[in-house]
Structure formats: C-alpha cells, structure tokens
Design a protein around this motif. Structure first.
Motif, PDB file in Angstrom:
ATOM      1  N   SER A  66       0.815  -1.213   0.000  1.00 40.81           N
ATOM      2  CA  SER A  66       0.000   0.000   0.000  1.00 40.81           C
ATOM      3  C   SER A  66       0.845   1.258   0.000  1.00 40.81           C
ATOM      4  O   SER A  66       0.354   2.343  -0.264  1.00 40.81           O
ATOM      5  CB  SER A  66      -0.915   0.023   1.229  1.00 40.81           C
ATOM      6  N   GLY A  67       2.148   1.116   0.309  1.00 40.99           N
ATOM      7  CA  GLY A  67       3.045   2.267   0.329  1.00 40.99           C
ATOM      8  C   GLY A  67       4.281   1.986  -0.481  1.00 40.99           C
ATOM      9  O   GLY A  67       4.329   1.093  -1.312  1.00 40.99           O
ATOM     10  N   VAL A  68       5.336   2.741  -0.176  1.00 43.43           N
ATOM     11  CA  VAL A  68       6.579   2.601  -0.926  1.00 43.43           C
ATOM     12  C   VAL A  68       7.403   1.448  -0.411  1.00 43.43           C
ATOM     13  O   VAL A  68       8.035   0.723  -1.156  1.00 43.43           O
ATOM     14  CB  VAL A  68       7.402   3.905  -0.860  1.00 43.43           C
ATOM     15  N   THR A  69       7.389   1.230   0.900  1.00 45.18           N
ATOM     16  CA  THR A  69       8.283   0.247   1.481  1.00 45.18           C
ATOM     17  C   THR A  69       7.662  -1.116   1.545  1.00 45.18           C
ATOM     18  O   THR A  69       8.122  -2.051   0.916  1.00 45.18           O
ATOM     19  CB  THR A  69       8.707   0.678   2.891  1.00 45.18           C
ATOM     20  N   GLY A  70       6.568  -1.285   2.273  1.00 45.37           N
ATOM     21  CA  GLY A  70       5.990  -2.598   2.486  1.00 45.37           C
ATOM     22  C   GLY A  70       6.850  -3.395   3.419  1.00 45.37           C
ATOM     23  O   GLY A  70       7.738  -2.915   4.088  1.00 45.37           O
ATOM     24  N   GLY A  71       6.627  -4.724   3.456  1.00 48.60           N
ATOM     25  CA  GLY A  71       7.406  -5.597   4.308  1.00 48.60           C
ATOM     26  C   GLY A  71       6.702  -5.903   5.592  1.00 48.60           C
ATOM     27  O   GLY A  71       5.617  -5.407   5.880  1.00 48.60           O
ATOM     28  N   PRO A  72       7.296  -6.782   6.433  1.00 46.66           N
ATOM     29  CA  PRO A  72       6.663  -7.168   7.680  1.00 46.66           C
ATOM     30  C   PRO A  72       6.407  -5.956   8.563  1.00 46.66           C
ATOM     31  O   PRO A  72       7.253  -5.101   8.741  1.00 46.66           O
ATOM     32  CB  PRO A  72       7.690  -8.118   8.286  1.00 46.66           C
ATOM     33  N   GLY A  73       5.217  -5.904   9.138  1.00 46.61           N
ATOM     34  CA  GLY A  73       4.861  -4.799  10.007  1.00 46.61           C
ATOM     35  C   GLY A  73       4.279  -3.618   9.264  1.00 46.61           C
ATOM     36  O   GLY A  73       3.686  -2.730   9.869  1.00 46.61           O
ATOM     37  N   ASP A  74       4.442  -3.551   7.940  1.00 48.94           N
ATOM     38  CA  ASP A  74       3.879  -2.465   7.159  1.00 48.94           C
ATOM     39  C   ASP A  74       2.580  -2.944   6.529  1.00 48.94           C
ATOM     40  O   ASP A  74       2.322  -4.127   6.395  1.00 48.94           O
ATOM     41  CB  ASP A  74       4.863  -2.017   6.068  1.00 48.94           C
ATOM     42  N   SER A  75       1.756  -1.995   6.116  1.00 49.94           N
ATOM     43  CA  SER A  75       0.447  -2.343   5.586  1.00 49.94           C
ATOM     44  C   SER A  75       0.555  -2.701   4.110  1.00 49.94           C
ATOM     45  O   SER A  75       1.434  -2.244   3.389  1.00 49.94           O
ATOM     46  CB  SER A  75      -0.522  -1.182   5.780  1.00 49.94           C
ATOM     47  N   ALA A  76      -0.382  -3.534   3.682  1.00 50.54           N
ATOM     48  CA  ALA A  76      -0.498  -3.917   2.284  1.00 50.54           C
ATOM     49  C   ALA A  76      -1.978  -4.065   1.985  1.00 50.54           C
ATOM     50  O   ALA A  76      -2.831  -3.981   2.867  1.00 50.54           O
ATOM     51  CB  ALA A  76       0.261  -5.214   2.012  1.00 50.54           C
ATOM     52  N   LEU A  77      -2.295  -4.263   0.732  1.00 46.52           N
ATOM     53  CA  LEU A  77      -3.668  -4.482   0.313  1.00 46.52           C
ATOM     54  C   LEU A  77      -3.835  -5.945  -0.035  1.00 46.52           C
ATOM     55  O   LEU A  77      -3.158  -6.455  -0.934  1.00 46.52           O
ATOM     56  CB  LEU A  77      -4.005  -3.604  -0.890  1.00 46.52           C
ATOM     57  N   LEU A  78      -4.699  -6.625   0.690  1.00 49.06           N
ATOM     58  CA  LEU A  78      -5.010  -8.025   0.429  1.00 49.06           C
ATOM     59  C   LEU A  78      -6.337  -8.072  -0.314  1.00 49.06           C
ATOM     60  O   LEU A  78      -7.385  -7.728   0.246  1.00 49.06           O
ATOM     61  CB  LEU A  78      -5.086  -8.808   1.738  1.00 49.06           C
ATOM     62  N   LYS A  79      -6.275  -8.481  -1.573  1.00 47.65           N
ATOM     63  CA  LYS A  79      -7.474  -8.510  -2.406  1.00 47.65           C
ATOM     64  C   LYS A  79      -7.927  -9.952  -2.570  1.00 47.65           C
ATOM     65  O   LYS A  79      -7.205 -10.772  -3.149  1.00 47.65           O
ATOM     66  CB  LYS A  79      -7.183  -7.897  -3.780  1.00 47.65           C
ATOM     67  N   PHE A  80      -9.099 -10.262  -2.024  1.00 45.48           N
ATOM     68  CA  PHE A  80      -9.718 -11.553  -2.263  1.00 45.48           C
ATOM     69  C   PHE A  80     -10.487 -11.453  -3.570  1.00 45.48           C
ATOM     70  O   PHE A  80     -11.413 -10.656  -3.704  1.00 45.48           O
ATOM     71  CB  PHE A  80     -10.657 -11.931  -1.120  1.00 45.48           C
ATOM     72  N   ILE A  81     -10.102 -12.282  -4.526  1.00 40.45           N
ATOM     73  CA  ILE A  81     -10.685 -12.208  -5.861  1.00 40.45           C
ATOM     74  C   ILE A  81     -11.601 -13.407  -6.050  1.00 40.45           C
ATOM     75  O   ILE A  81     -11.145 -14.548  -6.044  1.00 40.45           O
ATOM     76  CB  ILE A  81      -9.591 -12.195  -6.946  1.00 40.45           C
ATOM     77  N   GLY A  82     -12.887 -13.141  -6.215  1.00 35.37           N
ATOM     78  CA  GLY A  82     -13.849 -14.215  -6.447  1.00 35.37           C
ATOM     79  C   GLY A  82     -13.973 -14.469  -7.925  1.00 35.37           C
ATOM     80  O   GLY A  82     -14.498 -13.630  -8.657  1.00 35.37           O
ATOM     81  N   THR A  83     -13.472 -15.606  -8.383  1.00 36.48           N
ATOM     82  CA  THR A  83     -13.576 -15.896  -9.810  1.00 36.48           C
ATOM     83  C   THR A  83     -15.026 -16.087 -10.210  1.00 36.48           C
ATOM     84  O   THR A  83     -15.366 -16.023 -11.379  1.00 36.48           O
ATOM     85  CB  THR A  83     -12.777 -17.169 -10.157  1.00 36.48           C
ATOM     86  N   TYR A  84     -15.923 -16.310  -9.242  1.00 31.43           N
ATOM     87  CA  TYR A  84     -17.338 -16.343  -9.564  1.00 31.43           C
ATOM     88  C   TYR A  84     -17.843 -14.909  -9.679  1.00 31.43           C
ATOM     89  O   TYR A  84     -17.886 -14.165  -8.702  1.00 31.43           O
ATOM     90  CB  TYR A  84     -18.135 -17.096  -8.497  1.00 31.43           C
TER      91      TYR A  84
END
Length: 916
Positions: A66-84
């Motif tokens: 979600s940002g420039v760095t990422g990595g453990p302890g930093d935030s990210a975007l987890l996208k659950f993708i429903g193929t249905y």
C-alpha cells in the motif's frame, strides 16, 4: 526493507472481529480458516453454522504494497478475488509476527492468527506408510480371501478402531478381497486412499465396509472418489466431443468421409473445390458447420458450468488435473482451427470473380433472413437485459426496506432482551455482510448496465446496417456481399498469422499459475452468466426454443436441458414442466473449496486423527515396547563423552548422574524417524535391548521432541532462545527435517543484536538455510555488529559472507533511491559526474578515498558471483573496463568497481581513477 509477500503465505484463523471503535464483537465467523498459497490460491475452511460472508466465495488473492516500502509490520492491500462473477474484496492488511489485522473500510477489523506457514517441509503429510509397506515390527497377520497375507501392527490399527479386538485369529478385515483389504489398511495407516484405486474396488469397499463401525469416513472417501472420477470423466468426454465437432467441421469443408480423431493432426487437408462451384451446397455446408459449432459451444458451456458448480467437491489435485488437461488440449484446439483456416486460405486464393459473384447472388436472400433473425434476437436480448437490471434494482430496494423495517422493529422492541442481545452479537457481522453485499451488488449492476450499453450500441449499429442493406437494389446487394467476401479472403492470411502467434504465446509464455487463474475466472464468469439467464428464463424461453429449432440438433437440445436452459418435457404451450433449477445443483450460501490436498495423499498433521491419537497413546503409556533413556548430570555435574572407542561412553565429572526413562512404541518411532528406524533395525544393542540412550539434552525438552515426533507438530510458543537452539540441534541429530524447519522459523523471531552472530554460526553449522539468510539480512541491516568480539570468532567464510551481505545491502539501498525508469535502464549512461560518484561513496559509508580499494576488497569477493543480479551485464561492463584500464589491473578489483557502479561503464571508469 523490500516488500515480502511470503509473510502472508500460510494458514490463518479469524480469531476475533473488532469494530472501528475498538470493541470486540462476536460475529459468527470466528474460527474460520483460510490458506494463502504461494500459487495465488485461497482455500476456506468454514463451519456450517458460520455466518455467510461473500469473501468466502473467493478462490484467488493478490497482495500489493500500500506504500513505498511494504514488508513485515507495514500495511499492504489483500485482495480476495472471487472468480465467480469476478468479485474483488479489498482489505488493508498488517502483519506482525504471526498476527494479521484485516481492515475493511468504514466497517471493522478482523484479527487473524497464523496457524502454519506454507513451507512444504513444515506442512508434511502425516502417515505410517513406511511401517505398512515394509512391515517392520509387525505383530499381526490379516489374510485376504485369496490367501494374501498382510503383516500389520495392532498398535496402529487400534488408533482408528480402538473398540476392536485385534489380537484374535479373526478381525473385521479378514477374508476380504485383496484390493478392498489393501485399500482399507492403506486408510488405517495413512487416512487416505491408495494410488491407482479402481472404481470397482471403491464400490466393493463401500458395499463390504460402508456400514462397519469406524469405516464411515473411509466409505465417504470412496464415494467422493467415485463422484469425482465420474465428474472428471464427464469433463474429459465433453472435451473429446468438442474435438469431434472440430473434426466434423474440417470434414465438411474437406469433402472427406472422415478425419483423424483428436483433431490436431498436422496432415494437410484440401477443401472440396466443388463447393465454390455449387453455392447451394456451400450454404448447406456452412449451415452444418455452424450446427457443429453450436454443439461445441453448448459442450463448452456445460464444461464451464460443471467445473464452476462442482469444483468445491474436488480435491486440490483433482482440480489441478482438470485444469492441466484443459491447458494441454488448448493447443490441439488451436491446431484444429489453424488447419481449417489454412484450408480456407489455400482454396480461397483460387476463387475467381465469377465464382464470388455467383456465391454472393445466392447469399442475398440468406443474408436477409439472417439479419431479420439476428435483429429479433438482439431486440429480445436488449429487453431481457433491461428486465434483469430492473429486477436487480428492485431486489436491492426490497432488501433495503426489509432491513430498515427490521432495524426499526429491533429498536422499538425494548422489552425483548433476547432480541437485543442477539442484535448486539451479530451487529458487526451484519454490517460487514451488508456492506460487502451492497458493494458487490452495485458492481454487478454496473457490469450489467455496461453490457446493456454495449448491446444497445451494437443493436443500433445492426439496425442501421440492416436498413442500409434492405434499401439497396438487388445488384448492389450482390456487389456488397461480393466485396465483403473479397475482404474476407484478403484478411485470412493475417488471421492465420495472428493465430500462429497466439499458439506460440500459449505454449511458451503462459505459466501454470496464470493459466490456472484464467481458467477459473473464465469458467466462473460463464457460470455466472448462465445463472443470470436461468433467473430470467421465462422471458428468454421463446428465444432459446427458437435457437434450438434453428440448430435442429438433439445433442444441442440435450446439452441445453442439462444446463437448465430448456425443460426436459415441453408442453404444447411451451411452458416448462420443471423449475429453472431442476437440472442444476442447489447453490450453497458460500462456495467452500475442499481443503483436501488429494484423496490419495495423507492429511497434514494438524488435520490427522492418527496424529492426535498417537500423541494420546504416548501420554497414556499403553502397549509400549521400547524406551528412551535420557542421561543427564545431577546438581553440579557435567557430562563428558569419550569418543575414542568404538562407541561413545558417557561419564560425569563433579556430580552424580540422573537417568530418566520414557516408554514408547517401536513401530511409531521407527515409522516417524528414519534415524531411529535404522538404530532399531541395525541388530546392534539398541535393537536387542529395545533401548536408545540419549545424552546432552534436558529430559523435558526431549519429551517435547518425542511428542512432536508422535504428533507431527511442534508448538514453539513459550520456548526460549536456548531451548529452541537445543531443539533444532536435536532435530538435526536425529534427521527430523520437518521439525527442524519449524525451529528455524521460530528462531527467526529471536534474532536480535545479541543473538544474530551466534545464530548465524549455528545455522551454518546445522545447514539451516532459512535461518542463515535471515540472520545475514539482519546483520547487513545492522553493520555495527561486525565490531563485536563474536564476529572475530566466526569462521573466515562466514566473515566474508557477512561483509558481502553488508556491501550488497548498501548497493540495494542505493538502487532503492533511483527511479523506476533508471532501475529498468541498465545501459551505460553517456554522462557521469563526480558528484554522483561521491554520493555513491557516501551511501556506502566510505570516507577515505585512498582506502576505497581496501574497503571494497573486504566487502565483495570475486568468488561470490551469486550476488550478481545479471552476469551478462557484469561481463559486458568488465570487457569495457578492461579496454580502458588495461590487462594489469586484477579482475577482482574490476568486479568490485563494476558492482559499486551498478554496471555503468562511465561511472565505473570514473570511480576507478578517482579511487586510485
């Protein structure tokens, strides 16, 4: 630190739901487990009484920083993708150690606990297969009806069937057919079916053991095997039928009586030249080819719907088998199409202007009829889409009204404490569910409206073309069609070239992971579209019936009936005698994929009944036939082991000796540990005395080791660094690799300024690659550790690795500051300034220009070319440097200069002369 997606991989459990106000709420989804695979799959394990959530339908996922760095302890975007239906549900994810916090905007936060990692060595199948296959320490013989003897172990058989007396001459498994007995014993030792099990054996096993106590799950596995085998065979048949349709189309245009089965042969096919001389026959051939194409299309729809609706019943391996087969057959379909286009290309080049004119004249009334039919279909489709959109809007509005009324009722009924408590418990869960449903419902409406807009535009364009065509004179119509045929002939070579390029791309450039996602997405979108058609079948039924009348194929009508688009029995009025869902399976509240890896692969230890019951057997101390003797010093004593003789001899100096005994089971110990099996089968004292003596370990820790050996799992929670070090040493001594990997992952959380160098040395000594890489990364990020006394005690090779890691970490930090375009452009720059070089030196903490060569000499070794990202770029840079500086300069120095300059020749030259 670079973004690490691996920290998200593994199995997670939703432990609690927290409102944005920080209040823990009970939602009904607590305890739900989901597994994020490295391949991009997400598998859900949801209890039947759990509250349904739309992200339970998702089968794939994507993680982006979600940002420039990422990595453990930093935030990210987890996208659950429903193929249905292509749903995408996005959470903000934050991982700290083994905890992950998923935040859905303006709703709530889900706290998840990691249960296990995705390391294949950590999650290994649990079984006693070696004991079953080799029969060591067997104490029981079971005979099949043909006299075949199976040497088995009553201790293991009692784990699944403790109520049966396994010591007598007859057992519940005696005198069974050999194949059934083998399958039943395989299940009792491994909790899975044997590889190569036949359908006949499965049916016999269900018949003979289906109602026997303790074999209910075995019978269920056999029934699942039969259902899945039938489904796989049905899908294979559909694929074969589509190939057959392709062959028939080629036969129709080639004028031959038959073609090679399987479609995809490379033999040349010539088009019947008489077709061009006989327009009536050509039109008939085209109609028959379109009929075959319609049948193939119906088969494809049926395949997509079958896989999308019933994949939840398949094991992971079976799903992958179907997708791999589809991937392997795709090039064959393309070869069929390529063969057909080549025939058209070859023969159309001989088409004369007179032949083209005669065909166009014959096609004029046919085109008019086709335009009328297509226009009518387009108009009906447009009206049906409008009805679907209006019904979707009405459904959303109705649900909203019901919800509002329900809220008002709950608020008004102040005297019903039970209802208030229930509302309180489910409030957050309801809000999350409603928010997700509303977002996805709006997304579906947008897709339908977008499709409606495209259909409307296409319909307007079609009506315009139809009107223009109808207003032409007869001669103009013939000329227009003749010109269109000419354009079609001219475009055939380009179409063939594009198809050939597509074939190369499919064979070379689409990896398995991408194909898997595309296949699931395509099949599920088709199934979603069919679902929308079924929900509005009443308005579309006349059009469906007319399509069937046009195609006039019993196979096509039968396939539509299986899809539920057509009734099995049609009355004179055309109304259906069965509901729209009569031919389709009932849809569950959520799609939950089967967590089973394979019906023929044992379950993981955390899911194994054998593992849990084996641990209970150890703790109960029942039916033991061996012991471990742990020798450890008493108070004030130290163990000294003499290795000069043939066998190590332990003695104690300065105190007494204490001996603790742990009674175990030979077959369990031997089946779970190769080292112990060799010792117990060696014919030496260990096998004679049925006793293994252990030194240099605390009894409590060795007992924990034995429990992990029995149970297949090691709980490292609460273990200190010293205990983990002792445990990983113990696992290495007795070759328990899976437990050793668990200790490695646990020790990663104990790496700090005080332990990094020690754990690096330990990891190197015990060949713990994961721990060693992590320790090196930590030291590289904390270079001040090289000034400690512990660093001086490291072996020379480790010192070099540490120095190389620190130097490389500095280079990566420099690259991280460059722009993306600069990082992608690796060619030598035309201008290089001294200021850039000084900035690079500053970032590398090199202040003495005269010591540049010495500093780089200690940080990068020419023998460690594994640190080089691109050896070809390095070779090119070295050759250019050699031309400038001559042959006298050692290659090692040029390598260091090239690495420091990031392969830029001009910067490297300036750097070399500046440092000189």
């Amino acid at each position: 630190m670079a973004f690490e997606e691996s920290v998200y991989h593994g199995t997670w459990k939703i432990v609690e739901c927290v409102s944005l106000a920080g209040v823990v709420e009970t939602t009904g989804i607590e305890g739900t487990e989901f597994r994020l695979d490295e391949s991009g799959d997400v598998t859900w394990k949801v209890s039947e009484d759990a509250e349904p959530m739309l992200f339970f339908t998702c089968e794939t996922y994507e993680i982006t920083p979600s940002g420039v760095t990422g990595g453990p302890g930093d935030s990210a975007l987890l996208k659950f993708i429903g193929t249905y239906a292509g749903h995408v549900i996005e959470f903000k994810a934050e991982v700290t150690d083994d905890l992950m916090l998923l935040t859905y905007e303006k709703c709530c936060m889900l706290q998840c606990q990691k249960i296990s990692c995705n390391d294949p060595k950590e999650d290994v199948p649990y079984s006693f297969s070696s004991a079953f296959e080799q029969g060591f320490f067997a104490d029981l013989v079971i005979r099949a009806d043909n006299g075949k003897e199976f040497h088995v172990h009553s201790v293991i058989l009692r784990l699944l069937l403790p109520e049966v007396n396994w010591t007598g001459d007859t057992t519940p498994l005696s005198n069974l057919p050999e194949d059934v007995l083998h399958a039943a014993l395989q299940y009792m030792y491994c909790e899975c079916l044997p590889t190569g099990l036949s359908e006949a054996s499965s049916k016999s096993a269900i018949k003979l053991l289906g109602k026997s106590p303790g074999f209910a799950h075995f019978a269920q596995l056999c029934e699942t095997f039969l259902k899945n085998t039938a489904l796989k065979q049905q899908i294979q048949t559909l694929i074969t039928d589509m190939h057959t349709c392709g062959d028939r189309i080629i036969e129709l245009f080639s004028g031959r009586g038959g073609a090679s089965g399987g479609g995809g042969g490379d033999s040349p096919v010539s088009m019947d030249s008489s077709l061009w001389n006989n327009p009536a026959r050509l039109c008939y051939t085209v109609r028959q080819a379109l009929k075959e194409a319609a049948v193939a299309g119906a088969k494809l729809l049926l395949l997509c719907d079958l896989f999308a609706k019933r994949k939840c019943q398949l094991s992971r391996q079976e799903r992958h088998d179907i997708m791999k087969q589809a991937k392997s057959r795709m090039p064959v379909f393309l070869k069929q199409l390529h063969k057909f286009l080549l025939v058209l290309k070859q023969q159309s080049q001989t088409l004369t202007a007179q032949q083209r004119y005669d065909v166009a004249a014959y096609l004029v009334p046919e085109i008019e009829t086709i335009l009328d039919t297509v226009s009518r279909f387009a108009s009906e489709t447009k009206v049906a889409l409008e009805q679907v959109i209006n019904s979707e809007k009405g459904e959303k509005s109705e649900k909203g009204d019901k919800h509002d009324k329900g809220d008002k009722h709950d608020k008004g009924d102040k005297h019903d404490k039970g209802e208030k408590e229930k509302s309180k418990r489910s409030n957050i869960g309801d809000v999350l569910g409603r928010t997700l449903k509303n977002a996805l419902h709006m997304r579906e409406l947008k897709k339908l409206k977008k499709f409606h807009d495209k259909t409307t535009a296409s319909f307007a364009h079609l009506m315009q073309r139809k009107q223009s065509f109808c207003q032409m004179s007869e001669a103009d119509k013939v000329r227009s069609i003749s010109k269109y045929l000419e354009q079609l002939v001219d475009e055939l070579p380009i179409t063939v070239m594009r198809l050939e390029e597509l074939m190369r791309v499919l064979e070379q450039k689409i990896p398995w992971s991408e194909w898997k996602y595309l296949f699931k997405m395509a099949t599920s979108k088709v199934s979603w579209g069919l679902g929308k058609v079924l929900s509005n079948r009443a308005s579309l039924q006349p059009m469906i019936n007319e399509v069937c009348d046009i195609v006039r194929s019993e196979q096509f009508s039968a396939d539509l009936t299986m899809l539920g688009l057509r009734s099995q029995v049609m009355e004179a009025s055309g109304e259906s005698t069965s509901g729209p869902d009569g031919a389709r399976s009932t849809k569950s509240k959520y799609v939950q994929l089967s967590p089973v890896e394979s019906l023929c692969v044992p379950p993981f230890a955390k899911d194994s009944k054998l593992a849990h019951r084996a641990l209970n057997l150890l703790k109960a101390k029942e039916s033991t036939d061996m012991m471990f003797e742990i020798v450890h010093p008493g108070d004030g004593g130290d163990i000294v082991i003499d290795h000069t003789g043939e066998k190590p001899v332990a003695s104690v100096e300065g105190g007494g000796v204490e001996v603790e005994q742990i009674h175990c089971h030979r077959v369990v110990v031997a089946a779970r540990c190769d080292w112990f099996r060799r010792a117990l089968l060696s014919g030496m004292r260990e096998s004679i005395d049925r006793k293994i003596t252990v030194h240099d370990v605390q009894p409590s820790l060795f007992r924990l080791f034995l429990e992990a050996l029995y149970d297949g799992q090691l709980d490292t929670t609460g273990l200190t660094t010293e205990q983990l070090v002792e445990m990983v040493t113990l696992c290495d001594r007795y070759e328990m690799d899976s437990l050793k990997v668990t200790c490695e992952h646990a020790l990663r959380h104990h790496v700090d300024d005080e332990t990094a160098l020690y754990l690096l040395s330990l990891a190197d000594h015990l060949t713990c690659a994961t721990l060693q890489d992590y320790a090196l990364s930590y030291i590289a990020a904390h270079p001040q550790l090289v000034h400690s006394d512990d660093f001086d005690e490291l072996p020379d090779k480790l010192k070099e690795d540490v120095e190389d890691a620190i130097a490389w970490h500095g280079l990566e930090g420099q690259r991280g500051k460059e722009t993306l375009s600069g990082a992608m452009d690796m060619t030598p720059s035309s201008v290089s300034s001294v200021s850039e070089m000084e900035e690079m030196l500053t970032n590398m903490d090199i202040t003495d220009h005269n010591a540049v060569g010495q500093e780089l000499s200690s940080s990068v070794s020419s023998e460690d070319l594994h640190l080089v990202e691109n050896e070809e770029l390095l070779s090119t840079c070295l050759a250019a440097l050699r031309d400038v500086v001559g042959e006298a300069v050692p290659r090692e120095e040029l390598v260091r200069v090239a690495l420091a300059a990031d392969y830029d020749v001009n910067r490297a030259v300036n750097y070399f002369f500046f440092s000189s």
